[in-house]
Design a protein around this motif. Structure first.
Motif, PDB file in Angstrom:
ATOM      1  N   THR A 181       0.878  -1.248  -0.209  1.00  0.00           N
ATOM      2  CA  THR A 181       0.072   0.092   0.084  1.00  0.00           C
ATOM      3  C   THR A 181       0.822   1.261   0.006  1.00  0.00           C
ATOM      4  O   THR A 181       1.908   1.218   0.667  1.00  0.00           O
ATOM      5  N   ALA A 182       0.506   2.289  -0.493  1.00  0.00           N
ATOM      6  CA  ALA A 182       1.068   3.459  -0.605  1.00  0.00           C
ATOM      7  C   ALA A 182       1.380   4.322   0.708  1.00  0.00           C
ATOM      8  O   ALA A 182       2.296   5.162   0.956  1.00  0.00           O
ATOM      9  N   LEU A 183       0.713   3.950   1.810  1.00  0.00           N
ATOM     10  CA  LEU A 183       0.820   4.646   2.955  1.00  0.00           C
ATOM     11  C   LEU A 183       1.156   3.863   4.116  1.00  0.00           C
ATOM     12  O   LEU A 183       1.982   3.992   4.757  1.00  0.00           O
ATOM     13  N   LYS A 400       1.592  13.904   2.575  1.00  0.00           N
ATOM     14  CA  LYS A 400       0.371  14.365   3.497  1.00  0.00           C
ATOM     15  C   LYS A 400      -0.786  14.277   2.676  1.00  0.00           C
ATOM     16  O   LYS A 400      -1.688  15.378   2.362  1.00  0.00           O
ATOM     17  N   ALA A 401      -1.254  13.102   2.671  1.00  0.00           N
ATOM     18  CA  ALA A 401      -2.588  12.687   1.827  1.00  0.00           C
ATOM     19  C   ALA A 401      -3.750  12.725   2.755  1.00  0.00           C
ATOM     20  O   ALA A 401      -4.337  11.643   2.859  1.00  0.00           O
ATOM     21  N   THR A 412      -7.316  18.216  13.338  1.00  0.00           N
ATOM     22  CA  THR A 412      -7.827  16.719  13.094  1.00  0.00           C
ATOM     23  C   THR A 412      -7.714  16.406  11.520  1.00  0.00           C
ATOM     24  O   THR A 412      -7.358  17.378  10.647  1.00  0.00           O
ATOM     25  N   LEU A 413      -7.778  15.052  11.258  1.00  0.00           N
ATOM     26  CA  LEU A 413      -7.517  14.508   9.840  1.00  0.00           C
ATOM     27  C   LEU A 413      -8.835  13.984   9.281  1.00  0.00           C
ATOM     28  O   LEU A 413      -9.260  13.366   9.995  1.00  0.00           O
ATOM     29  N   THR A 414      -8.857  14.165   7.952  1.00  0.00           N
ATOM     30  CA  THR A 414      -9.972  13.516   7.323  1.00  0.00           C
ATOM     31  C   THR A 414      -9.199  12.718   6.031  1.00  0.00           C
ATOM     32  O   THR A 414      -8.593  13.415   5.317  1.00  0.00           O
ATOM     33  N   LEU A 415      -9.459  11.247   5.956  1.00  0.00           N
ATOM     34  CA  LEU A 415      -9.111  10.599   4.900  1.00  0.00           C
ATOM     35  C   LEU A 415     -10.085  10.323   3.900  1.00  0.00           C
ATOM     36  O   LEU A 415     -11.231   9.823   4.214  1.00  0.00           O
ATOM     37  N   THR A 416     -10.041  10.343   2.667  1.00  0.00           N
ATOM     38  CA  THR A 416     -11.104  10.197   1.683  1.00  0.00           C
ATOM     39  C   THR A 416     -10.542   9.151   0.494  1.00  0.00           C
ATOM     40  O   THR A 416      -9.272   9.162   0.165  1.00  0.00           O
ATOM     41  N   THR A 422      -8.032   5.519   0.152  1.00  0.00           N
ATOM     42  CA  THR A 422      -8.732   4.704   1.234  1.00  0.00           C
ATOM     43  C   THR A 422     -10.192   4.879   1.385  1.00  0.00           C
ATOM     44  O   THR A 422     -10.683   5.811   0.900  1.00  0.00           O
ATOM     45  N   ASP A 423     -10.731   4.185   2.137  1.00  0.00           N
ATOM     46  CA  ASP A 423     -12.269   4.514   2.707  1.00  0.00           C
ATOM     47  C   ASP A 423     -11.980   5.943   3.371  1.00  0.00           C
ATOM     48  O   ASP A 423     -11.134   6.136   3.686  1.00  0.00           O
ATOM     49  N   GLY A 424     -13.435   6.507   3.741  1.00  0.00           N
ATOM     50  CA  GLY A 424     -13.325   7.601   4.395  1.00  0.00           C
ATOM     51  C   GLY A 424     -13.201   7.438   5.748  1.00  0.00           C
ATOM     52  O   GLY A 424     -14.099   6.461   6.355  1.00  0.00           O
TER      53      GLY A 424
END
Length: 433
Positions: A181-183, A400-401, A412-416, A422-424
């Motif tokens: 995986t990339a991260l 910093k994705a 705070t962080l949000t992944l999308t 990734t999933d959110g």
């Protein structure tokens, strides 16, 4: 089965889902049981059509000017196969099980309409009532962010470092083209399904049976890593569920210290026992809903709250949930999130951390809940830490994705799917002074 029969089956299943408002997995299972002549390849292809329609229901209907299951199935198949309308007609010719081909007039809008001219919620493939909320979360990029939730997802796995390393597992999964995986440093990924294909059932592989890896989205792996569990810690996983993040925490802690896995729902918690045994995790104590865990109050270095939420970040995998979600359900989740944060906070020791995670992208469930918790924190015992700093520490070589938002003293962080692949997920850390 030929293409026409598969399309007819997809139309039948979508009609059933619409009429009975039932989960897609249940409808697909029932269809398979009543059509045992369909092989595994047929069932996979039919499932792909059904899921493709559910992921892009609004945009497909808008482009066809027709929201019937038949119209949307034809549009979805044309898109997924890159076929022209004439090619479709040739493919269905002579197939007695094929649905009736729409007329040239029926396809007129599909040939000429540009999705960019559609209302924002249609381009994003979301219900109208969610448009403002997603715009509040992502600003001008909200349509692109929401539309990415309509893509087919990959199959991600987390290597269990208590039993194996990534190279060993990757080698064992060579036939499936699993790559790093990339991260996430211990993640492996099998790309999204293409065409009529299907993901391999990796759970029957020897490596899975030996506990070398678990199926876990890369985003879930990342937020578990950012929580900062370390060897020797005392940890409470307050909404442990089936134990995915519990297992990840145990690996980070190298099977030392103590993790208390608790959940208020006995059924959600049930699978954790077999998973712990297979992964050879020895530092987890499972607490059933009726267990008294009061003796843990004020003693935990880390309390993880993987809060109940609407699951908007998982729509790639559960697209039917997108169309069943209603505002009253969101209101119920907000109440549950407030209650679980208040309940979990009392277990954090002075100097300890309270980690709040959701698989939602809605601001009300994320930053707003943390802000509301701080308002209720009359003694100002907790403060928001710098989640972006945690990323830099835990993933020093990763880009910093993420989306970072300032809140209180920290971030705070949000992944999308669009930004992180990734999933959110939403991630926040609160430190007890």
């Amino acid at each position: 089965m030929r293409l026409g029969g598969r399309m007819a089956a997809a139309i039948e299943i979508l009609t059933d889902i619409e009429a009975r408002r039932r989960p897609v997995a249940d409808a697909l299972k029932d269809w398979g049981l009543s059509h045992r002549f369909a092989g595994s390849g047929d069932r996979a292809a039919i499932g792909n059509i059904v899921y493709d329609v559910l992921r892009r229901r609004r945009s497909l209907a808008w482009r066809m000017e027709d929201e019937t299951p038949t119209a949307m199935v034809f549009a979805a198949v044309l898109d997924s196969k890159g076929m022209g309308i004439k090619d479709m007609a040739i493919a269905l010719d002579g197939d007695r099980f094929a649905p009736q081909m729409p007329s040239t007039d029926d396809f007129a809008a599909f040939r000429t309409r540009e999705l960019s001219a559609a209302p924002g919620a249609v381009q994003a493939d979301v219900p109208d009532w969610l448009a403002d909320r997603l715009e509040a979360a992502f600003g001008e990029a909200w349509i692109a962010e929401a539309a990415a939730l309509s893509d087919r997802p990959p199959l991600d796995m987390r290597v269990n470092t208590l039993r194996a390393d990534r190279d060993k597992v990757a080698k064992a999964l060579t036939p499936f083209a699993a790559t790093a995986t990339a991260l996430a440093p211990q993640g492996l990924r099998i790309p999204p399904i293409a065409g009529d294909g299907r993901h391999p059932n990796v759970q029957v592989e020897a490596g899975f049976q030996k506990g070398w890896f678990e199926i876990q989205d890369e985003g879930s792996q990342i937020v578990a890593l950012l929580a900062g569990a370390a060897p020797g810690m005392q940890v409470l996983d307050f909404c442990a569920g089936a134990g995915g993040k519990t297992l990840a925490l145990a690996a980070s802690m190298e099977n030392t210290g103590q993790i208390h896995a608790y959940d208020s729902d006995r059924q959600r918690l049930a699978p954790i026992h077999d998973r712990l045994k297979r992964a050879e995790v020895r530092n987890v104590q499972v607490h059933a809903p009726r267990d008294d865990i009061g003796e843990l109050e004020g003693r935990m270095d880390l309390v993880l709250v993987d809060a109940p939420c609407t699951g908007t970040g998982t729509w790639r995998r559960r697209p039917d949930a997108k169309w069943r979600l209603a505002e009253r359900q969101l209101d119920k989740r907000l109440e549950e999130q407030d209650a679980v944060l208040d309940a979990a906070a009392r277990f954090v020791k002075p100097g300890g951390r309270l980690v709040y995670i959701t698989c939602s992208l809605l601001p009300e469930e994320n930053g707003a809940r943390v802000a509301a918790f701080l308002e209720r924190d009359a003694g100002a015992e907790f403060k928001v830490a710098d989640a972006a700093g945690r990323w830099a520490e835990a993933l020093p070589e990763a880009p910093k994705a993420y989306h970072a938002s300032a809140l209180g003293d920290g971030t705070t962080l949000t992944l999308t799917p669009r930004t992180t692949g990734t999933d959110g997920f939403f991630f926040a850390v609160l430190e007890r002074r």
